[in-house]
Design a protein around this motif. Structure first.
Motif, PDB file in Angstrom:
ATOM      1  N   ALA A 169       3.889   0.060 -11.313  1.00  0.00           N
ATOM      2  CA  ALA A 169       3.643   1.489 -11.100  1.00  0.00           C
ATOM      3  C   ALA A 169       4.883   2.327 -11.371  1.00  0.00           C
ATOM      4  O   ALA A 169       4.772   3.492 -11.776  1.00  0.00           O
ATOM      5  N   LEU A 170       6.071   1.741 -11.172  1.00  0.00           N
ATOM      6  CA  LEU A 170       7.306   2.515 -11.271  1.00  0.00           C
ATOM      7  C   LEU A 170       7.964   2.467 -12.638  1.00  0.00           C
ATOM      8  O   LEU A 170       8.844   3.274 -12.921  1.00  0.00           O
ATOM      9  N   VAL A 171       7.558   1.524 -13.493  1.00  0.00           N
ATOM     10  CA  VAL A 171       8.285   1.313 -14.747  1.00  0.00           C
ATOM     11  C   VAL A 171       8.252   2.542 -15.646  1.00  0.00           C
ATOM     12  O   VAL A 171       9.178   2.779 -16.429  1.00  0.00           O
ATOM     13  N   SER A 172       7.205   3.362 -15.525  1.00  0.00           N
ATOM     14  CA  SER A 172       7.131   4.585 -16.347  1.00  0.00           C
ATOM     15  C   SER A 172       7.807   5.773 -15.676  1.00  0.00           C
ATOM     16  O   SER A 172       7.739   6.891 -16.182  1.00  0.00           O
ATOM     17  N   ARG A 173       8.464   5.532 -14.536  1.00  0.00           N
ATOM     18  CA  ARG A 173       9.162   6.575 -13.776  1.00  0.00           C
ATOM     19  C   ARG A 173       8.232   7.754 -13.447  1.00  0.00           C
ATOM     20  O   ARG A 173       8.489   8.892 -13.819  1.00  0.00           O
ATOM     21  N   PRO A 174       7.143   7.490 -12.729  1.00  0.00           N
ATOM     22  CA  PRO A 174       6.181   8.556 -12.443  1.00  0.00           C
ATOM     23  C   PRO A 174       6.734   9.570 -11.447  1.00  0.00           C
ATOM     24  O   PRO A 174       7.592   9.249 -10.618  1.00  0.00           O
ATOM     25  N   GLU A 175       6.200  10.766 -11.521  1.00  0.00           N
ATOM     26  CA  GLU A 175       6.590  11.809 -10.580  1.00  0.00           C
ATOM     27  C   GLU A 175       5.929  11.592  -9.226  1.00  0.00           C
ATOM     28  O   GLU A 175       6.513  11.904  -8.179  1.00  0.00           O
ATOM     29  N   VAL A 176       4.694  11.094  -9.257  1.00  0.00           N
ATOM     30  CA  VAL A 176       3.930  10.889  -8.024  1.00  0.00           C
ATOM     31  C   VAL A 176       3.424   9.452  -8.000  1.00  0.00           C
ATOM     32  O   VAL A 176       2.929   8.943  -9.010  1.00  0.00           O
ATOM     33  N   LEU A 177       3.554   8.811  -6.840  1.00  0.00           N
ATOM     34  CA  LEU A 177       3.027   7.464  -6.652  1.00  0.00           C
ATOM     35  C   LEU A 177       1.902   7.524  -5.620  1.00  0.00           C
ATOM     36  O   LEU A 177       2.101   8.021  -4.507  1.00  0.00           O
ATOM     37  N   PHE A 178       0.731   7.010  -6.000  1.00  0.00           N
ATOM     38  CA  PHE A 178      -0.406   6.928  -5.091  1.00  0.00           C
ATOM     39  C   PHE A 178      -0.552   5.488  -4.622  1.00  0.00           C
ATOM     40  O   PHE A 178      -0.495   4.552  -5.434  1.00  0.00           O
ATOM     41  N   ALA A 179      -0.756   5.303  -3.335  1.00  0.00           N
ATOM     42  CA  ALA A 179      -0.897   3.961  -2.763  1.00  0.00           C
ATOM     43  C   ALA A 179      -2.137   3.942  -1.870  1.00  0.00           C
ATOM     44  O   ALA A 179      -2.231   4.738  -0.936  1.00  0.00           O
ATOM     45  N   ASP A 180      -3.054   3.042  -2.157  1.00  0.00           N
ATOM     46  CA  ASP A 180      -4.300   2.934  -1.398  1.00  0.00           C
ATOM     47  C   ASP A 180      -4.266   1.639  -0.590  1.00  0.00           C
ATOM     48  O   ASP A 180      -4.441   0.554  -1.139  1.00  0.00           O
ATOM     49  N   GLU A 181      -4.003   1.764   0.701  1.00  0.00           N
ATOM     50  CA  GLU A 181      -3.900   0.616   1.611  1.00  0.00           C
ATOM     51  C   GLU A 181      -2.967  -0.460   1.029  1.00  0.00           C
ATOM     52  O   GLU A 181      -3.346  -1.630   0.908  1.00  0.00           O
ATOM     53  N   PRO A 182      -1.741  -0.109   0.661  1.00  0.00           N
ATOM     54  CA  PRO A 182      -0.877  -1.066  -0.043  1.00  0.00           C
ATOM     55  C   PRO A 182      -0.465  -2.266   0.796  1.00  0.00           C
ATOM     56  O   PRO A 182      -0.013  -3.269   0.245  1.00  0.00           O
ATOM     57  N   THR A 183      -0.585  -2.175   2.126  1.00  0.00           N
ATOM     58  CA  THR A 183      -0.188  -3.297   2.984  1.00  0.00           C
ATOM     59  C   THR A 183      -1.395  -3.977   3.629  1.00  0.00           C
ATOM     60  O   THR A 183      -1.224  -4.858   4.471  1.00  0.00           O
ATOM     61  N   GLY A 184      -2.601  -3.587   3.231  1.00  0.00           N
ATOM     62  CA  GLY A 184      -3.800  -4.082   3.899  1.00  0.00           C
ATOM     63  C   GLY A 184      -4.006  -5.573   3.783  1.00  0.00           C
ATOM     64  O   GLY A 184      -4.630  -6.188   4.652  1.00  0.00           O
ATOM     65  N   ALA A 185      -3.485  -6.196   2.711  1.00  0.00           N
ATOM     66  CA  ALA A 185      -3.675  -7.631   2.503  1.00  0.00           C
ATOM     67  C   ALA A 185      -2.436  -8.434   2.871  1.00  0.00           C
ATOM     68  O   ALA A 185      -2.357  -9.619   2.560  1.00  0.00           O
ATOM     69  N   LEU A 186      -1.471  -7.794   3.540  1.00  0.00           N
ATOM     70  CA  LEU A 186      -0.195  -8.442   3.820  1.00  0.00           C
ATOM     71  C   LEU A 186       0.012  -8.611   5.325  1.00  0.00           C
ATOM     72  O   LEU A 186      -0.536  -7.850   6.128  1.00  0.00           O
ATOM     73  N   ASP A 187       0.830  -9.590   5.694  1.00  0.00           N
ATOM     74  CA  ASP A 187       1.192  -9.719   7.101  1.00  0.00           C
ATOM     75  C   ASP A 187       2.156  -8.603   7.473  1.00  0.00           C
ATOM     76  O   ASP A 187       2.669  -7.881   6.614  1.00  0.00           O
ATOM     77  N   ARG A 188       2.381  -8.442   8.769  1.00  0.00           N
ATOM     78  CA  ARG A 188       3.145  -7.297   9.260  1.00  0.00           C
ATOM     79  C   ARG A 188       4.547  -7.233   8.657  1.00  0.00           C
ATOM     80  O   ARG A 188       4.973  -6.182   8.166  1.00  0.00           O
ATOM     81  N   ALA A 189       5.272  -8.341   8.671  1.00  0.00           N
ATOM     82  CA  ALA A 189       6.649  -8.327   8.183  1.00  0.00           C
ATOM     83  C   ALA A 189       6.709  -8.007   6.695  1.00  0.00           C
ATOM     84  O   ALA A 189       7.530  -7.197   6.255  1.00  0.00           O
TER      85      ALA A 189
END
Length: 254
Positions: A169-189
């Motif tokens: 998502a960052l390689v094109s150096r975007p102005e805005v980053l949208f994240a939809d539940e980016p941690t939903g599939a990950l453990d807390r740490a």
């Protein structure tokens, strides 16, 4: 934010990185129609981190998709900076999406047969503008995956795969980053490590981040939290703690 304030930002009186006025989104027709958004107006300043929350069915994901140009509102307008995007032809909108905004999702959406480096390059290749190898290496280094270009996604942990998705998502150096539940599939740490990366992109690079989450701890990383209910923007918190977010969300039944 009041409708008047959002409208002012939307009209260029302030330099909003992203703004919407009077967003409506209806699915279906007649008696089966569902009003997912009912006149939402909001603006996002450059270099800020906003979390969008609300009960199931509140319209938070619909709002994100309309802001990101992934769904068309049935009423109202969206602007990225001073560019109105809600009425653009699909081809032109797709071009702008590839260069001005980035996306991170709960399902990492990586191609298992491709290497990590190829996954990071993929959106640019599809657009006919593949990033330079140095840019790919830099993006991976930023997310703590230097030297992993030749690995396959299956050789990485879930948290590492989400880091690849962030690098993509960052390689094109975007102005805005949208994240939809980016941690939903990950453990807390691991989720907190990913949130730290999103926070760093705001603080270090001045990027604007808009994240949908159900997790008050994740929302605590944001500068502000928008609360939706029944397709309406009903509350806003500034620099909240996780406890404050949880308490306010509980009032909405979230």
């Amino acid at each position: 934010m009041t409708t008047a304030a959002a409208t002012a930002a939307h009209d260029g009186v302030t330099d909003a990185a992203l703004s919407a006025v009077g967003l409506h989104r209806q699915y279906g027709r007649g008696t089966a129609a569902v009003q997912a958004l009912r006149g939402v107006s909001v603006a996002f300043a450059p270099g800020t981190f906003t979390a969008v929350m609300g009960p199931s069915g509140s319209g938070k994901t619909t709002l994100l998709h309309c802001l990101a140009g992934m769904d068309r509102p049935t009423g109202g307008t969206v602007r990225w900076g001073r560019t109105e995007v809600s009425g653009l032809p699909e081809r032109r909108l797709a071009e702008l999406r590839r260069t001005r905004v980035g996306f991170v999702f709960q399902a990492f959406n990586l191609m298992p047969a491709m290497t990590v480096g190829q996954n990071v390059e993929l959106p640019g290749r599809l657009a006919g503008r593949p990033p330079e190898r140095a840019a790919v290496r830099e993006a991976l280094a930023r997310v703590g995956l230097a030297g992993r270009e030749r690995h396959r996604p299956g050789q990485l942990s879930g948290g590492q795969q989400q880091r690849v998705a962030i690098a993509r998502a960052l390689v094109s150096r975007p102005e805005v980053l949208f994240a939809d539940e980016p941690t939903g599939a990950l453990d807390r740490a691991t989720g907190q490590e990913v949130l730290g990366l999103l926070r760093s992109g705001v603080d270090t690079d001045g990027r604007t981040c808009v994240m949908v989450t159900h997790d008050p701890v994740a929302a605590g990383y944001a500068d502000r939290v928008l609360l939706l209910a029944d397709g309406l923007l009903v509350d806003e918190l500034t620099a909240p703690t996780a406890a404050q977010v949880a308490e306010r969300l509980s009032r909405l039944g979230g």
